[in-house]
Design an enzyme around this catalytic site. Sequence first.
Site, short mmCIF file in Angstrom:
data_model
loop_
_atom_site.label_atom_id
_atom_site.label_comp_id
_atom_site.label_asym_id
_atom_site.label_seq_id
_atom_site.Cartn_x
_atom_site.Cartn_y
_atom_site.Cartn_z
N GLY A 233 -2.59 -8.19 -5.45
CA GLY A 233 -1.25 -8.76 -5.36
C GLY A 233 -0.17 -7.97 -6.06
N GLY B 264 0.22 -4.62 -5.96
CA GLY B 264 0.56 -3.36 -5.31
C GLY B 264 -0.06 -2.15 -5.97
N SER C 28 -2.74 -0.47 -5.19
CA SER C 28 -3.18 0.56 -4.26
C SER C 28 -2.02 1.44 -3.83
CB SER C 28 -3.85 -0.08 -3.03
OG SER C 28 -2.95 -0.92 -2.32
N ALA C 29 -0.87 0.82 -3.56
CA ALA C 29 0.30 1.60 -3.17
C ALA C 29 0.79 2.46 -4.32
CB ALA C 29 1.42 0.66 -2.71
N ALA C 30 0.79 1.91 -5.52
CA ALA C 30 1.21 2.70 -6.68
C ALA C 30 0.31 3.91 -6.86
CB ALA C 30 1.21 1.83 -7.93
N ASP D 91 4.51 -2.50 0.23
CA ASP D 91 4.04 -2.12 -1.10
C ASP D 91 4.41 -0.68 -1.44
OD1 ASP D 91 2.93 -4.63 -0.94
OD2 ASP D 91 0.95 -4.03 -1.63
#
Length: 331
Positions: free
Chosen positions: A120, A122, A124-126, A167
């Site tokens: 929740g 983010g 993975s995006a970071a 994200d």
Amino acid sequence: RRASLQGKVISSFLTMTDAFPVEKTRAFGKLILFGEHFVVYKVPALVGAVSAYTDCKLEYVDDKPGLEVIDNRPAVPHYKETKSAEGLEAINLTLSHLGVDYKNRGVKLTFGGDLCCASGIGASAAQVVSLARAVNIADSKSLSEDEINAAGYEGEKGYHGTPSGIDNTAATFGGLLRFQRTDDAPIFEKKTLASPIRIVYASTGITASTTKVVGDVRAKKEADEAWFANLIDQYKILVEEGQNAIEKGDLPGLGKLMDKNHELLQELTVSCKELDDLVVAARHTGALGAKMSGTGRGGLMIALTPTEAIQNAVADALEKIAPQVWKTTFA
């Protein structure tokens, strides 16, 4: 604005040193105020980046072909184990998109920062956006922020299959964003806040698979299109009212709309008892509104707290029943 699994993962708690400017690779976590799951179907969402970040150090190893990943990011229990295969796929997709081939010259990646990985937020995006920034520095590519964002989107496919793009956009640009998918590139707009928005967010300690949950929602939609259309029509009204409340600084109104969004997500079957319990506890302690945030079926919830005193009180209450609790401010 428009904007194959290989390698190994090593978890440890080393600090990053040397001359590589890791501070320039920072990519932020995010919390969704409005739009989980509905955003996949090309309706607007509102998302706020948190100040916590992931960074990445990239080293080329001339005499040792292959990929080595050292993951020093803080994380809730079992997050890294659950996401390890998806994470390696995401890293490989990002490197491939940016033309990095480690078959002849090895690549060593060290991820760090203070963003705690949880469903929740983010994370993975970071991770993949910070990786894109690291490649940009190491290879002197002079990529634009839009190109960094595009690389992050490609990497997100490893975690999410068909990501919405929300994200990686928040991770790249920060701030509070209105985001919407289109048949072409997604559209995003930075929003100006009338006043700071204090948030408490808490983890259930449960790590959910975004790919699986999004797939379940799609299956429910296809099984009953009329039911889903009714939910999304309600959501479209809600998100516009939410944006208006933010622009006017109407925090009580914003809180009520967050509560309504949570009800829609309950109907969508992506909440769970653990999330609902945290939401209720936050409201009972003075939060103006509270809802799940992100994938759901675990992961995170967020609470809107109008003052520092209420923010602290809500955080204290949630710490009694949640494994991890954080405070942040959208400004």
